[in-house]
Design a protein around this motif. Structure first.
Motif, PDB file in Angstrom:
ATOM      1  N   GLN A  57      -7.023   1.830  -0.546  1.00  0.00           N
ATOM      2  CA  GLN A  57      -7.593   0.953   0.453  1.00  0.00           C
ATOM      3  C   GLN A  57      -8.352   1.753   1.501  1.00  0.00           C
ATOM      4  O   GLN A  57      -9.337   1.279   2.056  1.00  0.00           O
ATOM      5  CB  GLN A  57      -6.486   0.118   1.120  1.00  0.00           C
ATOM      6  CG  GLN A  57      -7.017  -1.110   1.810  1.00  0.00           C
ATOM      7  CD  GLN A  57      -5.916  -2.072   2.212  1.00  0.00           C
ATOM      8  OE1 GLN A  57      -6.003  -2.693   3.260  1.00  0.00           O
ATOM      9  NE2 GLN A  57      -4.870  -2.184   1.416  1.00  0.00           N
ATOM     10  N   ASP A  75      -5.754  -0.747  -4.920  1.00  0.00           N
ATOM     11  CA  ASP A  75      -5.267  -1.360  -3.688  1.00  0.00           C
ATOM     12  C   ASP A  75      -6.366  -2.249  -3.120  1.00  0.00           C
ATOM     13  O   ASP A  75      -7.354  -1.768  -2.569  1.00  0.00           O
ATOM     14  CB  ASP A  75      -4.868  -0.275  -2.681  1.00  0.00           C
ATOM     15  CG  ASP A  75      -4.014  -0.800  -1.552  1.00  0.00           C
ATOM     16  OD1 ASP A  75      -3.837  -2.027  -1.464  1.00  0.00           O
ATOM     17  OD2 ASP A  75      -3.510   0.012  -0.748  1.00  0.00           O
ATOM     18  N   SER A  77       0.830  -1.215   0.000  1.00  0.00           N
ATOM     19  CA  SER A  77       0.000   0.000   0.000  1.00  0.00           C
ATOM     20  C   SER A  77       0.860   1.259   0.000  1.00  0.00           C
ATOM     21  O   SER A  77       0.549   2.243  -0.677  1.00  0.00           O
ATOM     22  CB  SER A  77      -0.935   0.005   1.211  1.00  0.00           C
ATOM     23  OG  SER A  77      -1.882  -1.036   1.121  1.00  0.00           O
TER      24      SER A  77
END
Length: 273
Positions: free
Chosen positions: A83, A163, A42
């Motif tokens: 994310q 993500d 990430s």
């Protein structure tokens, strides 16, 4: 459009979390980032969509340094599905998707016909065309995820940065999303926890472990039992999928994590996020 990361280092709070990463996604290629939790996936993607600045190294779009582009120009080339989804929007699903058109709009200008078409088509691609007027906050987690993907698609980018895009999706919608990404044939960097999904979707895999890149290549070459043991600490066999012929990882769910593996013996590393 080709995207390349050259010797990228990223630090958070003075701590190096990604160190010396070189990787590439060629034009129209789907490149996957895989690795255990905390491996730096990430963090690395955040540098690509400019949420973070690398401490060292460069990110290049067709040879142009991403950091030298204006935010609007960068957003016309790179769209992200992070994310971190943020809180509930007090907007409809259609209005959320329309946010993807901001890089093309002049201040205080009305929506153009191109904007309306892009929003409608993006919602249709994720199967939510009839949800345009529904409040985003009232959608299910999977529906929100698809709306946010539609926002990225409405941005009409050259590069998609995703993500964990299958989070919150049921099996059917996971399959549909992966099929959609394949059909796009748009340069894509995607982080995935599901190694079988990564093996099926991606043309190339980059394996991160403790903030460093430890393997790159086609899924069949990268996802070996040895690497799965060393990086992920699991015992597994890699066979051919009976329906597609893609690599299929069969995990040994009976052997406790760490037994019979060498996850901490041969792969070095650094502190990670």
């Amino acid at each position: 459009m080709r995207i390349a990361l050259e010797d990228v280092h990223v630090a958070l709070a003075g701590r190096t979390v990604v160190a010396g990463v070189h990787l590439v996604a060629d034009h129209g290629e789907i490149a996957g980032l895989v690795g255990p939790n905390g491996s730096g996936k990430s963090t690395l993607l955040r540098t690509v969509y400019r949420h973070l600045a690398p401490r060292a190294g460069r990110i290049l779009l067709d040879g142009r340094e991403l950091a030298r582009l204006s935010p609007a120009e960068s957003a016309r080339h790179v769209a992200a599905l992070p994310q971190e989804r943020g809180g509930d929007f007090e907007l409809t699903a259609g209005e959320v998707v329309e946010l993807g058109r901001l890089p093309y709009q002049r201040a205080f200008a009305a929506r153009s016909a191109a904007d309306r078409t892009a929003v409608t088509e993006a919602l249709a691609r994720v199967g939510l065309r009839d949800h345009a007027d529904r409040p985003f906050a009232q959608l299910s987690g999977g529906e929100r995820q698809r709306v946010l993907l539609a926002r990225a698609l409405a941005q009409e980018p050259d590069v998609l940065v995703l993500d964990e895009p299958t989070n919150h999706l049921d099996v059917r919608h996971q399959v549909e999303l992966l099929a959609l990404l394949r059909a796009q044939r748009r340069t894509t960097l995607v982080a995935l926890h599901d190694l079988n999904a990564a093996a099926s979707l991606c043309d190339r895999l980059h394996v991160l472990h403790r903030g460093t890149l430890v393997a790159s290549g086609p899924p069949r070459e990268v996802l070996t039992p040895e690497l799965l043991a060393e990086v992920f600490g699991v015992r597994a066999a890699v066979v051919d999928h009976p329906l597609t012929g893609d690599p299929l990882i069969a995990f040994d769910h009976r052997t406790p994590a760490g037994q019979g593996t060498s996850s901490d013996r041969r792969i070095g590393g650094r502190a990670t996020d």
